[in-house]
Design a protein around this motif. Structure first.
Motif, PDB file in Angstrom:
ATOM      1  N   ILE A   1      -4.062  28.840  -0.823  1.00  0.00           N
ATOM      2  CA  ILE A   1      -4.765  28.304   0.354  1.00  0.00           C
ATOM      3  C   ILE A   1      -3.756  27.772   1.364  1.00  0.00           C
ATOM      4  CG2 ILE A   1      -6.332  26.487   1.146  1.00  0.00           C
ATOM      5  CD1 ILE A   1      -7.805  26.760  -1.528  1.00  0.00           C
ATOM      6  N   ASN A   2      -2.762  27.052   0.891  1.00  0.00           N
ATOM      7  CA  ASN A   2      -1.723  26.524   1.771  1.00  0.00           C
ATOM      8  C   ASN A   2      -0.980  27.653   2.479  1.00  0.00           C
ATOM      9  OD1 ASN A   2      -1.486  23.805   2.235  1.00  0.00           O
ATOM     10  ND2 ASN A   2      -0.093  23.387   0.545  1.00  0.00           N
ATOM     11  N   ASP A   3      -0.615  28.683   1.710  1.00  0.00           N
ATOM     12  CA  ASP A   3       0.155  29.796   2.287  1.00  0.00           C
ATOM     13  C   ASP A   3      -0.667  30.565   3.314  1.00  0.00           C
ATOM     14  OD1 ASP A   3       2.234  29.062   0.673  1.00  0.00           O
ATOM     15  OD2 ASP A   3       1.865  30.591  -0.863  1.00  0.00           O
ATOM     16  N   GLU A   4      -1.960  30.754   3.049  1.00  0.00           N
ATOM     17  CA  GLU A   4      -2.791  31.572   3.943  1.00  0.00           C
ATOM     18  C   GLU A   4      -3.254  30.812   5.180  1.00  0.00           C
ATOM     19  OE1 GLU A   4      -7.008  34.109   3.866  1.00  0.00           O
ATOM     20  OE2 GLU A   4      -6.158  33.291   2.004  1.00  0.00           O
ATOM     21  N   HIS A   5      -3.629  29.534   5.004  1.00  0.00           N
ATOM     22  CA  HIS A   5      -4.246  28.797   6.112  1.00  0.00           C
ATOM     23  C   HIS A   5      -3.364  27.678   6.684  1.00  0.00           C
ATOM     24  CE1 HIS A   5      -7.986  30.885   5.293  1.00  0.00           C
ATOM     25  NE2 HIS A   5      -7.913  30.512   4.013  1.00  0.00           N
ATOM     26  N   GLY A   6      -2.254  27.378   6.050  1.00  0.00           N
ATOM     27  CA  GLY A   6      -1.360  26.345   6.572  1.00  0.00           C
ATOM     28  C   GLY A   6      -1.557  24.983   5.924  1.00  0.00           C
ATOM     29  N   HIS A   7      -0.556  24.140   6.124  1.00  0.00           N
ATOM     30  CA  HIS A   7      -0.560  22.820   5.470  1.00  0.00           C
ATOM     31  C   HIS A   7      -1.646  21.898   6.023  1.00  0.00           C
ATOM     32  CE1 HIS A   7       2.968  23.445   2.965  1.00  0.00           C
ATOM     33  NE2 HIS A   7       3.566  24.008   4.009  1.00  0.00           N
ATOM     34  N   ASP A   8      -1.995  22.057   7.304  1.00  0.00           N
ATOM     35  CA  ASP A   8      -3.040  21.188   7.862  1.00  0.00           C
ATOM     36  C   ASP A   8      -4.362  21.395   7.138  1.00  0.00           C
ATOM     37  OD1 ASP A   8      -1.253  20.168   9.636  1.00  0.00           O
ATOM     38  OD2 ASP A   8      -1.893  21.405  11.331  1.00  0.00           O
ATOM     39  N   VAL A   9      -4.708  22.647   6.893  1.00  0.00           N
ATOM     40  CA  VAL A   9      -5.929  22.954   6.150  1.00  0.00           C
ATOM     41  C   VAL A   9      -5.809  22.443   4.719  1.00  0.00           C
ATOM     42  CG1 VAL A   9      -7.356  24.812   5.207  1.00  0.00           C
ATOM     43  CG2 VAL A   9      -6.566  24.913   7.578  1.00  0.00           C
ATOM     44  N   GLY A  10      -4.634  22.640   4.125  1.00  0.00           N
ATOM     45  CA  GLY A  10      -4.413  22.160   2.760  1.00  0.00           C
ATOM     46  C   GLY A  10      -4.573  20.658   2.650  1.00  0.00           C
ATOM     47  N   ASP A  11      -4.069  19.928   3.669  1.00  0.00           N
ATOM     48  CA  ASP A  11      -4.206  18.467   3.655  1.00  0.00           C
ATOM     49  C   ASP A  11      -5.673  18.046   3.746  1.00  0.00           C
ATOM     50  OD1 ASP A  11      -1.495  18.216   3.441  1.00  0.00           O
ATOM     51  OD2 ASP A  11      -1.158  17.648   5.544  1.00  0.00           O
ATOM     52  N   ILE A  12      -6.421  18.702   4.622  1.00  0.00           N
ATOM     53  CA  ILE A  12      -7.846  18.375   4.755  1.00  0.00           C
ATOM     54  C   ILE A  12      -8.574  18.643   3.437  1.00  0.00           C
ATOM     55  CG2 ILE A  12      -9.996  18.994   5.918  1.00  0.00           C
ATOM     56  CD1 ILE A  12      -8.329  19.600   8.411  1.00  0.00           C
ATOM     57  N   LEU A  13      -8.222  19.752   2.786  1.00  0.00           N
ATOM     58  CA  LEU A  13      -8.857  20.077   1.506  1.00  0.00           C
ATOM     59  C   LEU A  13      -8.544  19.010   0.463  1.00  0.00           C
ATOM     60  CD1 LEU A  13     -10.459  21.980  -0.317  1.00  0.00           C
ATOM     61  CD2 LEU A  13      -8.317  23.233  -0.763  1.00  0.00           C
TER      62      LEU A  13
ATOM     63  N   GLU B   1       0.825  -1.201   0.000  1.00  0.00           N
ATOM     64  CA  GLU B   1       0.000   0.000   0.000  1.00  0.00           C
ATOM     65  C   GLU B   1       0.862   1.255   0.000  1.00  0.00           C
ATOM     66  OE1 GLU B   1      -3.598   2.095   2.603  1.00  0.00           O
ATOM     67  OE2 GLU B   1      -2.751   0.178   3.230  1.00  0.00           O
ATOM     68  N   ALA B   2       1.940   1.208   0.801  1.00  0.00           N
ATOM     69  CA  ALA B   2       2.838   2.361   0.839  1.00  0.00           C
ATOM     70  C   ALA B   2       3.501   2.601  -0.512  1.00  0.00           C
ATOM     71  CB  ALA B   2       3.904   2.156   1.912  1.00  0.00           C
ATOM     72  N   ALA B   3       3.764   1.512  -1.234  1.00  0.00           N
ATOM     73  CA  ALA B   3       4.418   1.643  -2.536  1.00  0.00           C
ATOM     74  C   ALA B   3       3.452   2.075  -3.628  1.00  0.00           C
ATOM     75  CB  ALA B   3       5.065   0.311  -2.920  1.00  0.00           C
ATOM     76  N   GLN B   4       2.144   1.797  -3.462  1.00  0.00           N
ATOM     77  CA  GLN B   4       1.192   2.025  -4.540  1.00  0.00           C
ATOM     78  C   GLN B   4       0.143   3.091  -4.235  1.00  0.00           C
ATOM     79  OE1 GLN B   4      -0.441  -1.895  -5.344  1.00  0.00           O
ATOM     80  NE2 GLN B   4       1.146  -2.302  -6.857  1.00  0.00           N
ATOM     81  N   CYS B   5       0.028   3.510  -2.989  1.00  0.00           N
ATOM     82  CA  CYS B   5      -1.043   4.442  -2.625  1.00  0.00           C
ATOM     83  C   CYS B   5      -0.489   5.725  -2.026  1.00  0.00           C
ATOM     84  CB  CYS B   5      -2.010   3.778  -1.638  1.00  0.00           C
ATOM     85  SG  CYS B   5      -2.914   2.403  -2.345  1.00  0.00           S
ATOM     86  N   ASP B   6      -1.214   6.802  -2.256  1.00  0.00           N
ATOM     87  CA  ASP B   6      -0.877   8.095  -1.682  1.00  0.00           C
ATOM     88  C   ASP B   6      -1.195   8.075  -0.190  1.00  0.00           C
ATOM     89  OD1 ASP B   6      -0.328  10.971  -1.629  1.00  0.00           O
ATOM     90  OD2 ASP B   6      -2.497  11.173  -1.394  1.00  0.00           O
ATOM     91  N   GLU B   7      -0.227   8.421   0.636  1.00  0.00           N
ATOM     92  CA  GLU B   7      -0.396   8.310   2.079  1.00  0.00           C
ATOM     93  C   GLU B   7      -1.485   9.234   2.607  1.00  0.00           C
ATOM     94  OE1 GLU B   7       2.322   8.612   6.169  1.00  0.00           O
ATOM     95  OE2 GLU B   7       3.200   9.020   4.203  1.00  0.00           O
ATOM     96  N   LEU B   8      -1.614  10.407   2.033  1.00  0.00           N
ATOM     97  CA  LEU B   8      -2.572  11.386   2.544  1.00  0.00           C
ATOM     98  C   LEU B   8      -4.012  11.033   2.179  1.00  0.00           C
ATOM     99  CD1 LEU B   8      -3.180  14.118   3.915  1.00  0.00           C
ATOM    100  CD2 LEU B   8      -2.853  15.195   1.661  1.00  0.00           C
ATOM    101  N   THR B   9      -4.269  10.735   0.916  1.00  0.00           N
ATOM    102  CA  THR B   9      -5.648  10.539   0.445  1.00  0.00           C
ATOM    103  C   THR B   9      -6.061   9.075   0.355  1.00  0.00           C
ATOM    104  OG1 THR B   9      -4.960  10.475  -1.880  1.00  0.00           O
ATOM    105  CG2 THR B   9      -5.448  12.645  -0.927  1.00  0.00           C
ATOM    106  N   GLY B  10      -5.079   8.158   0.338  1.00  0.00           N
ATOM    107  CA  GLY B  10      -5.395   6.749   0.160  1.00  0.00           C
ATOM    108  C   GLY B  10      -5.649   6.361  -1.279  1.00  0.00           C
ATOM    109  N   LEU B  11      -5.563   7.330  -2.204  1.00  0.00           N
ATOM    110  CA  LEU B  11      -5.760   7.038  -3.623  1.00  0.00           C
ATOM    111  C   LEU B  11      -4.516   6.362  -4.204  1.00  0.00           C
ATOM    112  CD1 LEU B  11      -7.388  10.361  -4.898  1.00  0.00           C
ATOM    113  CD2 LEU B  11      -8.550   8.203  -4.406  1.00  0.00           C
TER     114      LEU B  11
END
Length: 397
Positions: free
Chosen positions: A279-291, A232-242
């Motif tokens: 969006i990342n610059d204004e609200h931070g990476h945590d918000v960007g990740d959720i988006l 899964e780590a080799a084939q899937c995106d860690e953040l979104t699971g895609l």
């Protein structure tokens, strides 16, 4: 003299049976009673066939016939059913006394030896199956096949504590079946699940083989889970699971081969989030990740289960649509994705208004390789982005 012979026979450790031609028992010694669990009075007068394990009846009758014809039988083994329902393994020597029309049989109880040998054989088979199994389903199926042959296991289930893995089973594990016996699956003192054994006949040394099966299953499950995590780590995106870029390329190549084989079409959508860096610059990476996770789920919701959605870059997604017969069919999906992505995203005290630029390429019409399809879709995506930038802004009310 007859009583003396009886006393001598009762001193013997092996069982002695005197049986008439058609199977009626006329004499047994004390060892025979001890082995089968019946008093001598309960055995004498009954047919020996009543006590033979059903699956061994045919081979036993064939051996009896050879003895009646004058052949001595040595070391013939079969199974008998004791009074308590358990199985006894006997090894026989037999001789036909023609004048008396009596078959004399001397039987040794080899149950312990046979069961011990079968236990070691089963342990070896379980260890091999655990090593060779690459999935929980394969592990459960192979373990059940081994344990079932011992005539005590009618169903088997493996339940993992990790919610990502569903319970797998083989055989009869219905609620109305016998209540299962549970054996914890542990590795290095950490519980990973449980082995559920549904029993048929119970044998004295079942506990040993069950615990060994649980130990082997624990090690196999840890290996299977580790391999799945690595894959899964080799084939899937860690953040979104895609699927990530690597798995996406495999999926696209497979879709192209299917389209060539079935003479069908296909489409590739290149999707890029607009203004994501801002969006990342204004609200931070945590918000960007959720988006990003929200957008990934929305895009996935817009396509069929046979299609593939992947994240191939920071704010870049692709969707592979199979069996697309016209540009209009792909454009319907594009419009659906645009509308779905554009829904507001509420994050505590922040409300985001995302949008996406999408480029379309059609199999054969715009290329027949991953490189050609991606190049055209990328070009169309940037053209769409330019159109959106030059269009009047649609401010939310």
């Amino acid at each position: 003299m007859k009583k003396s012979i009886q006393k001598v026979a009762d001193l013997m450790l092996d069982a002695i049976f005197l049986v008439q031609e058609h199977g009626q028992i006329v004499f047994v010694n004390q060892a025979a009673s001890n082995i089968l669990g019946y008093d001598a009075e309960e055995l004498v007068g009954r047919n020996l066939r009543e006590f033979i394990y059903s699956k061994d009846l045919g081979s036993t009758e064939a051996a009896m016939e050879k003895v009646r014809q004058g052949q001595r039988s040595r070391n013939f083994e079969n199974r008998y059913v004791r009074k308590d329902g358990t199985i006894a393994y006997l090894q026989w020597s037999a001789y036909w006394m023609a004048e008396e029309q009596i078959r004399i049989g001397v039987a040794r109880d080899v149950t312990e030896r046979v069961q011990l040998s079968r236990t070691y054989e089963s342990m070896a088979e379980l260890a091999t199956a655990a090593h060779q199994s690459s999935t929980l389903e394969m592990l459960c199926t192979s373990f059940y096949a081994i344990l079932q042959r011992r005539a005590f296991c009618c169903g088997l289930a493996i339940a993992c504590d990790d919610e990502r893995w569903s319970t797998v089973s083989s055989g009869n594990v219905a609620p109305r079946a016998a209540a299962p016996v549970y054996y914890p699956l542990e590795q290095a003192g950490i519980r990973v699940g449980e082995l559920q054994v549904h029993l048929g006949h119970q044998h004295s040394n079942d506990e040993e083989i069950f615990r060994f099966a649980a130990m082997q299953a624990s090690a196999a499950i840890q290996r299977i889970m580790l391999q799945a995590d690595l894959l899964e780590a080799a084939q899937c995106d860690e953040l979104t699971g895609l699927p990530n870029r690597r798995l996406f390329q495999d999926r696209v190549q497979s879709a192209i081969l299917r389209a060539q084989r079935d003479s069908t079409g296909g489409a590739l959508l290149f999707i890029d989030l607009n203004n994501f860096k801002a969006i990342n610059d204004e609200h931070g990476h945590d918000v960007g990740d959720i988006l990003l996770k929200t957008i990934a789920a929305r895009i996935s919701h817009c396509v069929r289960s046979v299609d593939t959605v992947a994240r191939i870059g920071g704010d870049e997604f692709v969707a592979v649509l199979e069996s697309v017969t016209s540009p209009e069919q792909a454009e319907v999906v594009m419009d659906k994705i645009r509308r779905c992505v554009a829904q507001p995203v509420l994050l505590k005290d922040i409300c985001l208004y995302p949008s996406a630029s999408i480029g379309l390429s059609l199999y054969l019409q715009h290329g027949d390789s991953i490189r050609e399809l991606m190049r055209h879709a990328d070009k169309e995506m940037y053209a769409d982005k330019m159109r959106q930038k030059s269009a009047p802004a649609d401010l939310p009310s």
